[in-house]
Design an enzyme around this catalytic site. Structure first.
Site, PDB file in Angstrom:
ATOM      1  N   GLN A 144       1.960  -5.924  -3.241  1.00  0.00           N
ATOM      2  CA  GLN A 144       2.359  -6.134  -1.897  1.00  0.00           C
ATOM      3  C   GLN A 144       3.584  -5.386  -1.479  1.00  0.00           C
ATOM      4  OE1 GLN A 144       1.365  -9.427  -3.392  1.00  0.00           O
ATOM      5  NE2 GLN A 144      -0.527  -8.635  -2.973  1.00  0.00           N
TER       6      GLN A 144
ATOM      7  N   GLY B   6      -4.802  -4.162  -3.834  1.00  0.00           N
ATOM      8  CA  GLY B   6      -5.754  -3.058  -4.101  1.00  0.00           C
ATOM      9  C   GLY B   6      -4.561  -1.860  -4.594  1.00  0.00           C
ATOM     10  N   HIS B   7      -4.693  -1.685  -5.805  1.00  0.00           N
ATOM     11  CA  HIS B   7      -3.760  -0.491  -6.328  1.00  0.00           C
ATOM     12  C   HIS B   7      -4.743   0.719  -6.670  1.00  0.00           C
ATOM     13  CE1 HIS B   7      -0.208  -3.319  -7.220  1.00  0.00           C
ATOM     14  NE2 HIS B   7      -0.781  -3.510  -6.123  1.00  0.00           N
TER      15      HIS B   7
ATOM     16  N   LYS C 213       1.929   2.100  -5.058  1.00  0.00           N
ATOM     17  CA  LYS C 213       2.247   1.475  -6.280  1.00  0.00           C
ATOM     18  C   LYS C 213       1.384   1.823  -7.668  1.00  0.00           C
ATOM     19  CE  LYS C 213       2.377  -2.490  -4.406  1.00  0.00           C
ATOM     20  NZ  LYS C 213       1.984  -2.128  -2.949  1.00  0.00           N
TER      21      LYS C 213
ATOM     22  N   ASP D 214       0.827  -1.448   0.111  1.00  0.00           N
ATOM     23  CA  ASP D 214      -0.118  -0.012   0.044  1.00  0.00           C
ATOM     24  C   ASP D 214       0.752   1.257  -0.006  1.00  0.00           C
ATOM     25  OD1 ASP D 214      -2.277  -1.447   0.031  1.00  0.00           O
ATOM     26  OD2 ASP D 214      -2.402  -1.645   2.242  1.00  0.00           O
TER      27      ASP D 214
HETATM   28  P1  GDP Z   1      -0.750   0.518  -3.592  1.00  0.00           P
HETATM   29  O1  GDP Z   1      -1.280  -0.860  -3.069  1.00  0.00           O
HETATM   30  O2  GDP Z   1       0.689   0.572  -3.220  1.00  0.00           O
HETATM   31  O3  GDP Z   1      -0.937   0.852  -4.863  1.00  0.00           O
HETATM   32  O4  GDP Z   1      -1.338   1.576  -2.510  1.00  0.00           O
HETATM   33  P2  GDP Z   1      -2.924   1.580  -2.197  1.00  0.00           P
HETATM   34  O5  GDP Z   1      -3.805   2.252  -3.417  1.00  0.00           O
HETATM   35  O6  GDP Z   1      -3.354   0.381  -1.462  1.00  0.00           O
HETATM   36  O7  GDP Z   1      -2.814   2.615  -0.951  1.00  0.00           O
HETATM   37  C1  GDP Z   1      -2.152   4.024  -1.292  1.00  0.00           C
HETATM   38  C2  GDP Z   1      -3.112   5.072  -1.088  1.00  0.00           C
HETATM   39  O8  GDP Z   1      -2.270   6.230  -1.009  1.00  0.00           O
HETATM   40  C3  GDP Z   1      -4.281   5.263  -2.055  1.00  0.00           C
HETATM   41  O9  GDP Z   1      -5.172   5.684  -1.358  1.00  0.00           O
HETATM   42  C4  GDP Z   1      -3.579   6.542  -3.073  1.00  0.00           C
HETATM   43  O10 GDP Z   1      -4.769   7.028  -3.681  1.00  0.00           O
HETATM   44  C5  GDP Z   1      -3.070   7.264  -2.082  1.00  0.00           C
HETATM   45  N1  GDP Z   1      -1.865   8.052  -2.470  1.00  0.00           N
HETATM   46  C6  GDP Z   1      -0.855   7.760  -3.248  1.00  0.00           C
HETATM   47  N2  GDP Z   1       0.309   8.703  -3.328  1.00  0.00           N
HETATM   48  C7  GDP Z   1      -0.344   9.470  -2.467  1.00  0.00           C
HETATM   49  C8  GDP Z   1       0.248  11.081  -1.862  1.00  0.00           C
HETATM   50  O11 GDP Z   1       1.363  11.263  -2.430  1.00  0.00           O
HETATM   51  N3  GDP Z   1      -0.460  11.522  -1.190  1.00  0.00           N
HETATM   52  C9  GDP Z   1      -1.844  11.021  -0.754  1.00  0.00           C
HETATM   53  N4  GDP Z   1      -2.489  11.907   0.124  1.00  0.00           N
HETATM   54  N5  GDP Z   1      -2.400  10.083  -1.245  1.00  0.00           N
HETATM   55  C10 GDP Z   1      -1.453   9.285  -1.831  1.00  0.00           C
HETATM   56  P1  IMO Z   2      -0.679  -4.240  -2.263  1.00  0.00           P
HETATM   57  O1  IMO Z   2      -0.512  -4.540  -3.677  1.00  0.00           O
HETATM   58  C1  IMO Z   2      -1.041  -4.436   1.940  1.00  0.00           C
HETATM   59  C2  IMO Z   2      -0.882  -8.752   3.573  1.00  0.00           C
HETATM   60  C3  IMO Z   2      -2.115  -9.057   4.180  1.00  0.00           C
HETATM   61  C4  IMO Z   2      -1.760  -9.985   5.279  1.00  0.00           C
HETATM   62  C5  IMO Z   2      -0.590 -10.673   4.569  1.00  0.00           C
HETATM   63  C6  IMO Z   2      -1.063 -12.113   4.019  1.00  0.00           C
HETATM   64  O2  IMO Z   2      -2.142  -3.465  -2.463  1.00  0.00           O
HETATM   65  O3  IMO Z   2       0.334  -3.452  -1.634  1.00  0.00           O
HETATM   66  P2  IMO Z   2      -2.527 -12.690   2.002  1.00  0.00           P
HETATM   67  O4  IMO Z   2      -3.938 -12.454   1.601  1.00  0.00           O
HETATM   68  O5  IMO Z   2      -1.580 -12.224   1.202  1.00  0.00           O
HETATM   69  O6  IMO Z   2      -2.433 -14.164   2.112  1.00  0.00           O
HETATM   70  O7  IMO Z   2      -2.347 -12.099   3.236  1.00  0.00           O
HETATM   71  O8  IMO Z   2      -0.259  -9.798   3.621  1.00  0.00           O
HETATM   72  N1  IMO Z   2      -1.224  -8.216   2.188  1.00  0.00           N
HETATM   73  C7  IMO Z   2      -1.138  -6.952   1.965  1.00  0.00           C
HETATM   74  N2  IMO Z   2      -0.997  -5.738   2.870  1.00  0.00           N
HETATM   75  N3  IMO Z   2      -1.230  -4.350   0.714  1.00  0.00           N
HETATM   76  C8  IMO Z   2      -1.277  -5.493  -0.186  1.00  0.00           C
HETATM   77  O9  IMO Z   2      -1.160  -5.497  -1.549  1.00  0.00           O
HETATM   78  C9  IMO Z   2      -1.347  -6.656   0.638  1.00  0.00           C
HETATM   79  N4  IMO Z   2      -1.440  -7.966   0.105  1.00  0.00           N
HETATM   80  C10 IMO Z   2      -1.301  -8.990   1.085  1.00  0.00           C
HETATM   81  O10 IMO Z   2      -2.946  -7.947   4.849  1.00  0.00           O
HETATM   82  O11 IMO Z   2      -1.220  -9.415   6.473  1.00  0.00           O
HETATM   83 MG    MG Z   3      -3.026  -1.472  -1.814  1.00  0.00          MG
END
Ligand code: GDP
Ligand code: IMO
Ligand code: MG
Length: 427
Positions: free
Chosen positions: A223, A40-41, A16, A13
């Site tokens: 991840q 979840g991207h 990416k 999270d």
């Molecule tokens: P990912 O799994 O690595 O793609 O990240 P996620 O989407 O799960 O979580 C990142 C969160 O941060 C999302 O809600 C993005 O919209 C948000 N985000 C990404 N870059 C920035 C930033 O520079 N500032 C803020 N405020 N939010 C950001």
């Molecule tokens: P993105 O790509 C954050 C975590 C789960 C749990 C562990 C094992 O959005 O960054 P799993 O379902 O993979 O067997 O769970 O890994 N986990 C993540 N945490 N971002 C993710 O993906 C994750 N994918 C798995 O919360 O701790």
């Molecule tokens: Mg994510």
């Protein structure tokens, strides 16, 4: 032209999705290479806001080819839903392709993920319960069913019957639940196969052709490094490698092809699920970060655990990935803080250590040693040039750069595509 791997450098999270959406402007091909719909991207761009679980975050441009690589486990129902949702928003998915070698998430994987977590009770891993772990287990056990198998009706039924005989023993005899019907799963998955057939390809040829044309290929990680089954906080990890090395295996290209590796770091730390996190703040500062940043999981909606930037973990991540550059996201979330902390060492049994221990019991005992830096207490969300950042923000970035041992290329100051500061060119 380069292959650039975009890798989560912490516990997932990191942003990416946002970084890939931005870089894809100049890329020709984007390949997701690991995980499944546990990812979840989030992408926020002129098409709207999207939470992509399987489809590469570069899908929004008319010039990009997007591939779900062999290293991803695919729940076809989730993928079809994601395709439909994108299409409804006017996003074209005809340039999406799926490796015929990618393993499928089957209904028993989802069921077993939940049953196994329940059985672990107080020692639950906090998985996303999407069936990802059980699907990778079956891949290693040679019990997987792959996307390519969906294309052959008779072979699919035969394979499914064979695997399900085995799975039903586990479901009924170990977990005491009802067996699953091969015919029901077959008719469901046969329909999925018909729907997904136009997307299923031998994708390594496509990647090779793109490289021969000297195009820019992005490898989109899922991840984060600290969830890697080897190097992460085992057993509190995911089940496929999110590292740059995993990018070669999961996309089907050789290590010599990767020319740049961009580590994506949040300006602080978050983690969702169980397992040690040395800088976790279980106080009002942690709550403040969570609420200000809306730190809730993009896949499960669970509250994310929040804490200060952990430079010990970050440097470890650089070592095992070989980052050539870093992207720092969510710098804007720190805008209001008067003081910021960075963890520069751990105190373990009265001694200071400067490495990330392999053992979770040891890591749980580590107390963070902090360095304090002044905050900037000014809004950064509108800034697009590095020199325009407040001096304290630049000092923070420079310190991160020193501690994580690689240059910062990109700084993000908001969720939208254009809320980014390119400090050094990436492509
Ligand atoms: P990912 O799994 O690595 O793609 O990240 P996620 O989407 O799960 O979580 C990142 C969160 O941060 C999302 O809600 C993005 O919209 C948000 N985000 C990404 N870059 C920035 C930033 O520079 N500032 C803020 N405020 N939010 C950001
Ligand atoms: P993105 O790509 C954050 C975590 C789960 C749990 C562990 C094992 O959005 O960054 P799993 O379902 O993979 O067997 O769970 O890994 N986990 C993540 N945490 N971002 C993710 O993906 C994750 N994918 C798995 O919360 O701790
Ligand atoms: Mg994510």
């Amino acid at each position: 032209m380069p292959v650039i791997a975009v890798i989560g450098a912490q516990w997932g999270d990191e942003g990416k999705g946002k970084v890939v959406d931005l870089l894809a402007q100049k890329a020709n091909m984007i390949v997701r290479f690991s995980g499944g719909d546990n990812a979840g991207h989030t992408v926020v761009n002129p098409h709207g806001e999207f939470k992509l679980h399987l489809i590469p975050s570069g899908i929004f441009y008319p010039h990009t080819i997007c591939i779900i690589g062999n290293g991803v486990v695919i729940n076809p129902a989730v993928l079809i839903d994601e395709i439909d949702q994108l299409n409804q928003c006017g996003v074209d998915t005809t340039r999406l392709f799926i490796s015929d070698r990618a393993n499928l998430i089957m209904p028993y994987h989802v069921l077993l993920d939940g049953l196994e977590e329940d059985l672990r009770a107080g020692k639950a891993l906090g998985t996303t319960r999407k069936g990802v772990g059980p699907a990778f287990t079956d891949k290693a056990a040679r019990l997987g069913i792959r996307t390519g198998d969906l294309l052959d009706k008779e072979a699919l039924l035969e394979r499914l019957r064979f695997v399900l005989d085995y799975k039903n023993i586990i479901l009924t005899k170990i977990f005491g639940v009802s067996p699953l019907s091969p015919d029901e799963i077959y008719s469901q998955y046969y329909q999925y196969g018909k729907r997904l057939a136009p997307y299923i390809r031998e994708t390594t040829i496509m990647v090779e052709e793109a490289l021969n044309r000297e195009e820019v290929v992005l490898l989109e990680g899922a991840q984060g490094a600290l969830l890697d089954p080897d190097f992460g906080t085992y057993p509190y990890t995911t089940s496929s490698s999110p590292l740059a090395g995993g990018g070669c295996l999961g996309a089907g290209l050789g290590p010599t092809r990767i020319s740049r590796i961009l580590g994506v770091f949040k300006a602080y730390c978050t983690r969702v699920g169980a397992g040690p996190m040395p800088t976790e703040l279980k106080d009002e500062t942690g709550d403040l970060i969570r609420e200000q940043a809306h730190e809730y999981g993009a896949t499960t909606g669970r509250p994310r655990r929040c804490g200060w930037f952990d430079a010990i973990a970050a440097r470890f991540s650089t070592r095992i990935n070989g980052f050539t550059g870093a992207a720092i996201t969510r710098l804007d979330i720190l805008d209001s803080f008067a003081h910021l902390k960075i963890c520069v060492g751990y105190k373990l049994d009265g001694k200071m250590i400067d490495y990330f221990p392999a053992n979770v019991v040891t890591l749980e005992k580590c107390q963070p040693i902090y360095e304090e830096l002044p905050g900037w207490q000014a809004t950064t969300t509108h800034i697009r040039e590095y020199e325009q950042l407040p001096p304290q923000a630049r000092q923070y970035v420079t310190r991160l750069e020193e501690l994580i041992s690689c240059p910062v290329n990109l700084i993000c100051v908001g969720p939208e595509r254009e809320q980014a500061i390119l400090k050094m060119p990436i492509i």
